[in-house]
Enzyme design. Structure first.
Site, short mmCIF file in Angstrom:
data_model
loop_
_atom_site.label_atom_id
_atom_site.label_comp_id
_atom_site.label_asym_id
_atom_site.label_seq_id
_atom_site.Cartn_x
_atom_site.Cartn_y
_atom_site.Cartn_z
N MET A 12 8.87 -10.13 18.89
CA MET A 12 9.25 -9.05 18.00
C MET A 12 10.06 -8.05 18.83
O MET A 12 9.59 -7.56 19.86
CB MET A 12 8.03 -8.36 17.39
CG MET A 12 8.41 -7.29 16.36
SD MET A 12 9.36 -7.94 14.96
CE MET A 12 8.08 -8.82 14.05
N ASP A 13 11.29 -7.79 18.40
CA ASP A 13 12.13 -6.81 19.09
C ASP A 13 11.78 -5.41 18.60
O ASP A 13 11.82 -5.12 17.41
CB ASP A 13 13.61 -7.08 18.81
CG ASP A 13 14.11 -8.37 19.46
OD1 ASP A 13 13.38 -8.92 20.31
OD2 ASP A 13 15.22 -8.80 19.11
N GLY A 41 14.63 -17.79 22.11
CA GLY A 41 14.48 -19.07 21.43
C GLY A 41 14.65 -18.94 19.93
O GLY A 41 15.42 -19.66 19.30
N ASN A 182 25.50 -15.79 31.19
CA ASN A 182 26.51 -14.74 31.10
C ASN A 182 27.04 -14.47 32.51
O ASN A 182 26.58 -15.08 33.49
CB ASN A 182 25.96 -13.48 30.42
CG ASN A 182 24.83 -12.82 31.20
OD1 ASN A 182 24.75 -12.89 32.43
ND2 ASN A 182 23.94 -12.15 30.48
N GLY A 214 31.34 -11.55 27.51
CA GLY A 214 31.34 -10.45 26.57
C GLY A 214 32.66 -10.35 25.82
O GLY A 214 33.19 -11.34 25.32
N THR A 241 22.97 -6.86 21.09
CA THR A 241 21.72 -7.63 21.15
C THR A 241 21.85 -8.91 20.34
O THR A 241 22.21 -8.88 19.17
CB THR A 241 20.55 -6.80 20.61
OG1 THR A 241 20.50 -5.54 21.25
CG2 THR A 241 19.23 -7.53 20.82
N GLY A 244 24.76 -13.27 22.67
CA GLY A 244 24.76 -14.48 23.48
C GLY A 244 23.99 -15.61 22.82
O GLY A 244 24.41 -16.77 22.85
N ASP A 245 22.86 -15.28 22.20
CA ASP A 245 22.07 -16.30 21.50
C ASP A 245 22.80 -16.81 20.27
O ASP A 245 22.71 -18.00 19.94
CB ASP A 245 20.71 -15.72 21.12
CG ASP A 245 19.88 -15.36 22.33
OD1 ASP A 245 20.00 -16.04 23.37
OD2 ASP A 245 19.09 -14.39 22.24
#
Length: 296
Positions: A12-13, A41, A182, A214, A241, A244-245
């Site tokens: 949980m972010d 994930g 990255n 980026g 946020t 990248g995923d």
């Protein structure tokens, strides 16, 4: 549809938005706080599912309210959670500060992710039935190595995001087809600050590397070929946020569809560009129709 197994974290972010991130020993006032389903994930799983993949999530959540929300969020995105186990105790959390430039700083507390120390017959079978296995490093390393080894034994393509960055043993990299760090992770792993030089060092250990840069795009390098720099779409970032995923999850779908590298990278870059224009991680990830419109 591309069949993708994701062996990774579900967190949980806990996101605080502020004009600028605090320095050491400093307190600043934020303007907003959100709880958003995340984890590298789970983020990659959602990105792949929204991009058109058939996705199975392998991992664990806690028996707390966050665990329930995390499972529901994955299922809502179309991700199969039959192998997302529920462990006693808290779910993983990521404590994130996002500033007005869209940059972020993150502290991850593993929680239930830490119990995924080995894989059972069901997890091994799910990997074997997939075309691509996505992995990161927010689970115990032994489980990641076991997953990569199982994938290689069955001819399943493996993609690793080396985050959080740490020394990578040969027993893992020997089973990795594509490494996607990255630029900071690439520098840490290779001891080379320049991305081209870093990629060449990393190619000694894996067949293909994509270094994400980026707003500057990404660098693709493969053994026996010339590196190629791909530009990123020009957009104004609100929150980086999950970008990248989003890139990796969408890239996996495109590669599974047998698209050429340049086309697959363009597809993934379009998805990441859409992601950074909205706040949050999984909540900002685009759907296939949006990506296709952006990638034209």
């Amino acid at each position: 549809m591309t069949r993708i197994a994701v062996l990774g974290s579900t967190n949980m972010d806990l996101v605080a938005y502020t004009a600028r991130a605090p320095g050491r020993g400093e307190t600043v006032t934020g303007r907003e706080f959100r709880t958003i389903p995340g984890g590298k994930g789970a983020n990659q799983a959602v990105a792949a599912a929204r991009a058109g993949g058939e996705v199975m999530m392998i991992g664990a959540v806690g028996d707390d309210v966050y665990g329930t929300r995390l499972r529901e969020g994955l299922e809502h995105a179309g991700v199969d959670t039959d192998l997302l186990h529920t462990a006693e105790g808290p779910s993983g959390t990521a404590h994130i500060v996002v500033d007005d430039t869209g940059s972020n700083a993150i502290v991850v507390v593993p929680g239930a992710n830490g119990v995924v120390t080995t894989l059972g017959p069901g997890e091994i079978a799910a990997i074997a039935e997939s075309e691509i296995l996505l992995m990161q490093l927010e689970l115990p390393l032994f489980a990641v190595v076991e997953g990569a080894r199982a994938a290689r034994a069955q001819g399943v393509r493996t993609i690793l995001t080396p985050a959080p960055v740490q020394p990578l043993p040969d027993e893992l990299l020997d089973h990795i087809d594509l490494l996607v760090p990255n630029e900071h992770e690439a520098a840490e792993l290779s001891r080379q600050d320049e991305p081209h030089a870093a990629a060449q060092i990393l190619l000694r250990r894996v067949p293909e590397v994509i270094v994400t840069l980026g707003a500057k795009g990404c660098l693709y390098a493969a053994r026996g070929g010339e590196p190629v720099l791909f530009a990123a779409p020009s957009v104004t970032a609100v929150d980086t946020t999950g970008a990248g995923d989003t890139f990796v999850g969408t890239l996996a779908v495109a590669l599974g569809e047998r698209r050429p590298v340049a086309e697959a990278v363009a597809f993934a870059s379009a998805a990441a560009a859409l992601c950074v224009q909205k706040p949050g991680a999984s909540t900002s990830m685009p759907y296939r129709s949006e990506i296709e419109a952006e990638a034209v």
